[in-house]
Design an enzyme around this catalytic site. Structure first.
Site, PDB file in Angstrom:
ATOM      1  N   ARG A  21       0.812  -1.208   0.000  1.00 23.74           N
ATOM      2  CA  ARG A  21       0.000   0.000   0.000  1.00 23.74           C
ATOM      3  C   ARG A  21       0.867   1.289   0.000  1.00 23.74           C
ATOM      4  O   ARG A  21       1.760   1.427  -0.819  1.00 23.74           O
ATOM      5  CB  ARG A  21      -0.976  -0.073   1.180  1.00 23.74           C
ATOM      6  N   ASP A 144      -3.167  11.779   9.304  1.00 22.11           N
ATOM      7  CA  ASP A 144      -4.459  11.525   8.668  1.00 22.11           C
ATOM      8  C   ASP A 144      -5.126  12.879   8.513  1.00 22.11           C
ATOM      9  O   ASP A 144      -5.053  13.701   9.430  1.00 22.11           O
ATOM     10  CB  ASP A 144      -5.304  10.601   9.571  1.00 22.11           C
ATOM     11  N   TYR A 157      -7.894   5.403  17.122  1.00 20.35           N
ATOM     12  CA  TYR A 157      -6.969   5.711  16.013  1.00 20.35           C
ATOM     13  C   TYR A 157      -6.732   7.206  15.894  1.00 20.35           C
ATOM     14  O   TYR A 157      -5.588   7.670  15.855  1.00 20.35           O
ATOM     15  CB  TYR A 157      -7.564   5.138  14.722  1.00 20.35           C
TER      16      TYR A 157
HETATM   17  N1  LIG Z   1      -4.983   4.380   3.289  1.00 18.55           N
HETATM   18  C1  LIG Z   1      -5.435   5.611   3.414  1.00 18.55           C
HETATM   19  O1  LIG Z   1      -6.273   6.049   2.596  1.00 18.55           O
HETATM   20  C2  LIG Z   1      -4.956   6.487   4.545  1.00 18.55           C
HETATM   21  C3  LIG Z   1      -5.747   7.592   4.916  1.00 18.55           C
HETATM   22  C4  LIG Z   1      -5.303   8.393   5.966  1.00 18.55           C
HETATM   23  C5  LIG Z   1      -4.115   8.109   6.614  1.00 18.55           C
HETATM   24  N2  LIG Z   1      -3.372   7.024   6.232  1.00 18.55           N
HETATM   25  C6  LIG Z   1      -2.115   6.753   6.958  1.00 18.55           C
HETATM   26  O2  LIG Z   1      -1.077   6.490   6.016  1.00 18.55           O
HETATM   27  C7  LIG Z   1      -0.255   5.419   6.472  1.00 18.55           C
HETATM   28  C8  LIG Z   1      -0.245   4.287   5.470  1.00 18.55           C
HETATM   29  O3  LIG Z   1      -1.588   3.875   5.217  1.00 18.55           O
HETATM   30  P1  LIG Z   1      -1.943   2.399   4.751  1.00 18.55           P
HETATM   31  O4  LIG Z   1      -3.411   2.355   4.577  1.00 18.55           O
HETATM   32  O5  LIG Z   1      -1.045   2.022   3.618  1.00 18.55           O
HETATM   33  O6  LIG Z   1      -1.514   1.603   6.070  1.00 18.55           O
HETATM   34  P2  LIG Z   1      -1.988   0.122   6.526  1.00 18.55           P
HETATM   35  O7  LIG Z   1      -2.098  -0.720   5.304  1.00 18.55           O
HETATM   36  O8  LIG Z   1      -3.177   0.239   7.397  1.00 18.55           O
HETATM   37  O9  LIG Z   1      -0.777  -0.332   7.456  1.00 18.55           O
HETATM   38  C9  LIG Z   1       0.570  -0.285   7.006  1.00 18.55           C
HETATM   39  C10 LIG Z   1       1.364  -1.385   7.636  1.00 18.55           C
HETATM   40  O10 LIG Z   1       1.522  -1.195   9.041  1.00 18.55           O
HETATM   41  C11 LIG Z   1       2.097  -2.383   9.511  1.00 18.55           C
HETATM   42  N3  LIG Z   1       1.832  -2.653  10.924  1.00 18.55           N
HETATM   43  C12 LIG Z   1       0.687  -2.510  11.630  1.00 18.55           C
HETATM   44  N4  LIG Z   1       0.866  -2.966  12.895  1.00 18.55           N
HETATM   45  C13 LIG Z   1       2.146  -3.420  12.985  1.00 18.55           C
HETATM   46  C14 LIG Z   1       2.929  -4.018  14.009  1.00 18.55           C
HETATM   47  N5  LIG Z   1       2.445  -4.270  15.246  1.00 18.55           N
HETATM   48  N6  LIG Z   1       4.210  -4.353  13.724  1.00 18.55           N
HETATM   49  C15 LIG Z   1       4.726  -4.132  12.502  1.00 18.55           C
HETATM   50  N7  LIG Z   1       4.043  -3.565  11.489  1.00 18.55           N
HETATM   51  C16 LIG Z   1       2.768  -3.210  11.725  1.00 18.55           C
HETATM   52  C17 LIG Z   1       1.506  -3.539   8.654  1.00 18.55           C
HETATM   53  O11 LIG Z   1       2.625  -4.271   8.146  1.00 18.55           O
HETATM   54  P3  LIG Z   1       2.488  -5.846   7.744  1.00 18.55           P
HETATM   55  O12 LIG Z   1       1.465  -5.891   6.623  1.00 18.55           O
HETATM   56  O13 LIG Z   1       3.854  -6.219   7.322  1.00 18.55           O
HETATM   57  O14 LIG Z   1       2.019  -6.562   8.996  1.00 18.55           O
HETATM   58  C18 LIG Z   1       0.750  -2.778   7.546  1.00 18.55           C
HETATM   59  O15 LIG Z   1       0.921  -3.332   6.262  1.00 18.55           O
HETATM   60  C19 LIG Z   1      -0.804   5.002   7.840  1.00 18.55           C
HETATM   61  O16 LIG Z   1      -0.063   5.650   8.855  1.00 18.55           O
HETATM   62  C20 LIG Z   1      -2.240   5.502   7.814  1.00 18.55           C
HETATM   63  O17 LIG Z   1      -2.760   5.780   9.080  1.00 18.55           O
HETATM   64  C21 LIG Z   1      -3.782   6.211   5.221  1.00 18.55           C
END
Ligand SMILES: NC(=O)c1ccc[n+]([C@@H]2O[C@H](COP(=O)([O-])OP(=O)(O)OC[C@H]3O[C@@H](n4cnc5c(N)ncnc54)[C@H](OP(=O)(O)O)[C@@H]3O)[C@@H](O)[C@H]2O)c1
Length: 249
Positions: A21, A144, A157
């Site tokens: 992602r 976020d 969160y």
């Molecule tokens: N997606 C969006 O639209 C969006 C919107 C607003 C903010 N954000 C922020 O942008 C960032 C990236 O978003 P995303 O959606 O790509 O993130 P995500 O898929 O929810 O999480 C990213 C990675 O965090 C790792 N993670 C979670 N808990 C863990 C732990 N205990 N130990 C090690 N690794 C851990 C996981 O790795 P593994 O898969 O290897 O376990 C997961 O793949 C995040 O900080 C999110 O809050 C995203």
């Protein structure tokens, strides 16, 4: 800058939650600018290996490092392990996150602690370890767009992201002048677990820019921040203008 110049040549970066992602897009963008990348993952071992191979295929250097960010010995050792593999780190991207569902009614202390641990404490501990091994560098924290308001269905969160947002500014002051610390506040980029692409597309039509973003939009902001020499304590909203409209969920 000369055309084709790779602005991060010779530097090393650690990206947490890098295998999939948004973390994956940031890692690839860093590698395309010439950085060596420590691809941290928790459970996505296969995806991390694929990403390392992809970066190597671009002529870059990358290494996959597993660490459970909720395990204090894994967390405390992560920056050191990345440094052993790649040399001194100049870039840290705190991207890993959890996104549990709860409301003011259902939140309990345990869920608040879990979100705080991964989304705020881990970035703080990693930033501290990062700053102990380099005098100059950049930290980027993934926030976020709803830190401009609230998210009533992800209360633990969003509270943890508020902590990380304040921490970004505290660290920017504490770690100046050598280390710049900034935030990126993404909006609608990728669907969370249990939601599909239509869900994001539907919500995207309500944004000022009437479209969703891509992981590459976040990666572009990260590259801007880690190549800037005069920005610290700032948060870039990459959200199609979502933060301009008061959002409560
Ligand atoms: N997606 C969006 O639209 C969006 C919107 C607003 C903010 N954000 C922020 O942008 C960032 C990236 O978003 P995303 O959606 O790509 O993130 P995500 O898929 O929810 O999480 C990213 C990675 O965090 C790792 N993670 C979670 N808990 C863990 C732990 N205990 N130990 C090690 N690794 C851990 C996981 O790795 P593994 O898969 O290897 O376990 C997961 O793949 C995040 O900080 C999110 O809050 C995203």
């Amino acid at each position: 800058m000369a055309v084709g110049e790779r602005r991060l040549e010779g530097t090393s970066a650690l990206v947490t939650g890098a295998a999939r992602r948004i973390g994956r897009a940031i890692s690839l963008a860093l590698a395309r600018e010439g950085a060596n990348v420590a691809v941290h993952y928790g459970s996505s071992e296969k995806e991390a290996a694929v990403l390392v191979a992809e970066i190597e295929g671009l002529g870059g250097r990358a290494v996959a490092i597993r660490a459970d960010l909720s395990d204090s010995s894994d967390l405390d050792g992560l920056v050191g392990r990345a440094g052993e593999e790649l040399g001194k780190l100049e870039i840290l991207v705190n991207n890993a996150s959890i996104f549990p569902i709860d409301t003011l009614e259902t939140i309990d202390l345990e869920s608040l602690e879990r979100s705080a641990e991964i989304n705020a404490w881990a970035p703080l501990a990693l930033t501290r370890a990062f700053a102990a091994q380099t005098e100059r560098g950049h930290v980027v924290n993934l926030l976020d767009s709803r830190v401009s308001g609230f998210d009533r269905t992800h209360v633990a969160y969003i509270l943890s992201k508020h902590v990380l947002s304040v921490l970004t500014r505290i660290c920017a002051l504490e770690l100046a002048p050598g280390i710049a610390v900034n935030g990126i506040a993404p909006g609608l980029i990728l669907p969370p677990p249990g939601k599909d692409e239509d869900y994001v597309d539907r919500l995207a039509r309500t944004l000022p820019l009437e479209r969703r973003g891509a992981p590459e939009d976040i990666a572009a902001a990260a590259i801007f921040l880690v190549t800037s020499e005069f920005v610290t304590g700032e948060t870039i909203y990459v959200d199609g203008g979502r933060h301009l409209r008061e959002s409560a969920g």
